[in-house]
Design a protein around this motif. Sequence first.
Motif, PDB file in Angstrom:
ATOM      1  N   ARG A   1       0.843  -1.197   0.000  1.00 23.55           N
ATOM      2  CA  ARG A   1       0.000   0.000   0.000  1.00 23.55           C
ATOM      3  C   ARG A   1       0.875   1.242   0.000  1.00 23.55           C
ATOM      4  N   GLY A   2       0.552   2.194  -0.882  1.00 24.25           N
ATOM      5  CA  GLY A   2       1.254   3.468  -0.901  1.00 24.25           C
ATOM      6  C   GLY A   2       2.509   3.447  -1.745  1.00 24.25           C
ATOM      7  N   GLU A   3       3.160   4.598  -1.780  1.00 29.14           N
ATOM      8  CA  GLU A   3       4.395   4.783  -2.538  1.00 29.14           C
ATOM      9  C   GLU A   3       5.407   5.524  -1.682  1.00 29.14           C
ATOM     10  N   GLY A   4       6.674   5.167  -1.842  1.00 24.19           N
ATOM     11  CA  GLY A   4       7.736   5.822  -1.098  1.00 24.19           C
ATOM     12  C   GLY A   4       8.723   4.814  -0.561  1.00 24.19           C
ATOM     13  N   PRO A   5       9.538   5.197   0.424  1.00 21.81           N
ATOM     14  CA  PRO A   5      10.482   4.256   1.034  1.00 21.81           C
ATOM     15  C   PRO A   5       9.743   3.048   1.603  1.00 21.81           C
ATOM     16  N   ASP A   6      10.389   1.905   1.562  1.00 21.95           N
ATOM     17  CA  ASP A   6       9.744   0.655   1.955  1.00 21.95           C
ATOM     18  C   ASP A   6       9.721   0.466   3.476  1.00 21.95           C
TER      19      ASP A   6
ATOM     20  N   PRO B   1      20.929  -9.809   8.603  1.00 26.59           N
ATOM     21  CA  PRO B   1      21.241  -8.393   8.853  1.00 26.59           C
ATOM     22  C   PRO B   1      21.433  -7.559   7.602  1.00 26.59           C
ATOM     23  N   ASP B   2      21.688  -8.211   6.471  1.00 28.26           N
ATOM     24  CA  ASP B   2      21.882  -7.467   5.228  1.00 28.26           C
ATOM     25  C   ASP B   2      20.559  -7.062   4.588  1.00 28.26           C
ATOM     26  N   ARG B   3      19.432  -7.500   5.138  1.00 28.89           N
ATOM     27  CA  ARG B   3      18.135  -7.241   4.506  1.00 28.89           C
ATOM     28  C   ARG B   3      17.294  -6.187   5.223  1.00 28.89           C
ATOM     29  N   VAL B   4      17.771  -5.661   6.334  1.00 27.40           N
ATOM     30  CA  VAL B   4      16.973  -4.752   7.152  1.00 27.40           C
ATOM     31  C   VAL B   4      17.750  -3.474   7.428  1.00 27.40           C
ATOM     32  N   GLY B   5      17.066  -2.331   7.303  1.00 27.92           N
ATOM     33  CA  GLY B   5      17.722  -1.050   7.528  1.00 27.92           C
ATOM     34  C   GLY B   5      17.538  -0.502   8.926  1.00 27.92           C
ATOM     35  N   ARG B   6      16.426  -0.809   9.545  1.00 24.27           N
ATOM     36  CA  ARG B   6      16.150  -0.380  10.918  1.00 24.27           C
ATOM     37  C   ARG B   6      14.972  -1.181  11.446  1.00 24.27           C
TER      38      ARG B   6
ATOM     39  N   GLU C   1       6.352   8.611  17.335  1.00 27.83           N
ATOM     40  CA  GLU C   1       7.561   7.798  17.453  1.00 27.83           C
ATOM     41  C   GLU C   1       7.883   7.092  16.142  1.00 27.83           C
ATOM     42  N   LEU C   2       6.863   6.602  15.447  1.00 33.71           N
ATOM     43  CA  LEU C   2       7.105   5.917  14.183  1.00 33.71           C
ATOM     44  C   LEU C   2       7.634   6.893  13.142  1.00 33.71           C
ATOM     45  N   ARG C   3       7.088   8.090  13.103  1.00 36.35           N
ATOM     46  CA  ARG C   3       7.576   9.082  12.147  1.00 36.35           C
ATOM     47  C   ARG C   3       9.047   9.417  12.403  1.00 36.35           C
ATOM     48  N   ALA C   4       9.381   9.627  13.670  1.00 38.45           N
ATOM     49  CA  ALA C   4      10.781   9.916  14.017  1.00 38.45           C
ATOM     50  C   ALA C   4      11.678   8.738  13.647  1.00 38.45           C
ATOM     51  N   PHE C   5      11.219   7.544  13.891  1.00 36.73           N
ATOM     52  CA  PHE C   5      11.962   6.327  13.554  1.00 36.73           C
ATOM     53  C   PHE C   5      12.207   6.225  12.052  1.00 36.73           C
ATOM     54  N   LEU C   6      11.179   6.498  11.257  1.00 37.49           N
ATOM     55  CA  LEU C   6      11.301   6.350   9.801  1.00 37.49           C
ATOM     56  C   LEU C   6      12.115   7.486   9.175  1.00 37.49           C
ATOM     57  N   GLU C   7      12.062   8.666   9.783  1.00 39.03           N
ATOM     58  CA  GLU C   7      12.748   9.816   9.210  1.00 39.03           C
ATOM     59  C   GLU C   7      14.210   9.927   9.648  1.00 39.03           C
ATOM     60  N   ALA C   8      14.592   9.193  10.679  1.00 42.48           N
ATOM     61  CA  ALA C   8      15.960   9.273  11.204  1.00 42.48           C
ATOM     62  C   ALA C   8      16.961   8.829  10.166  1.00 42.48           C
ATOM     63  N   ARG C   9      18.113   9.426  10.160  1.00 43.13           N
ATOM     64  CA  ARG C   9      19.184   9.077   9.231  1.00 43.13           C
ATOM     65  C   ARG C   9      20.447   8.668   9.995  1.00 43.13           C
TER      66      ARG C   9
END
Length: 306
Positions: free
Chosen positions: A48-53, A140-145, A298-306
């Motif tokens: 569902r949706g478009e953007g980062p996975d 571990p190579d398949r997950v970013g956070r 919290e989810l937004r901060a988690f997804l936007e963190a770099r």
Amino acid sequence: MIRFLIAASMLPLAACAAATAPAPASAPPSTAAPRPAFASERIGVTVRGEGPDVVLIPGLSSSPEVWDSTIAALPGYRYHVVQVAGFAGRAPGANASGPVVAPVAEEIARYIAEAGLGRPAIVGHSLGGTWAMMVAARHPDRVGRVMVVDMFPFMGAMFGGPNATADTLRPVADQIRSMIAGGSAEQRRTRTEQTIAGMVRTEAMRPQAIAHSMASDAAVSSQAMHDLILADLRPELASVRVPMTVLWVRPQGAPVSEAQMSEFYRLSYAGVPQARLVHVPDSYHFIMWDAPEAFQRELRAFLEAR
């Protein structure tokens, strides 16, 4: 004593197509060969949706619908929403016999690889949090956070203490599996209603959670709970080197203080020092429903963190 009281307060936990998103009409024709549809007898995935996975995993006997309000509130991402076979009306498939938890984790990891996702964020609620940790630790190579929503890396510790093992806990896990799988439909509904009352503070959402649980296959749910009690992920947490956020609540009726629960979580996640542990007050187990603003923040901060 604290360990026993925590376990007692958490016992209600024990009682409780593949698709790819269509390309937008304005998208230019792709010259790349289409990927084959993901086929699995253990999970289905809706995109569902478009953007980062972002991969979203619901918990024990739960439906992908638990994420609907979150997806609506946080657009701009391509959400891969998992449904486990045997939960919330989906046919049991390969989960009908044998272990459930570890094989489902492998299927989620396989989906990430076959769908060509580039190290997506992975978010799991309850048992879904266990699956998120399993995938992150074993692939571990398949997950970013990783975000874990109200789950320990070793739930069995609540029943047998930090030194418990799969062997010492097996009789407990066997008994709980029999309890979940047994009884009449009326008895199961009564147990489910009591369980959900202690896990969902928002009364308007309880009928939905009850319906999801009642539509789940009792054998699959009971085996998944059995697997969860015996799965100790603490030795594997060192393999998780990506950012991790853990949201937690003090269980309803738990005779322990917030400080004691905080220390229990700190010790549980000591093997992953980068983990950010966040207490969410005024919420029961389904944080996304009971404290939606806090959860979405919290989810937004988690997804936007770099």
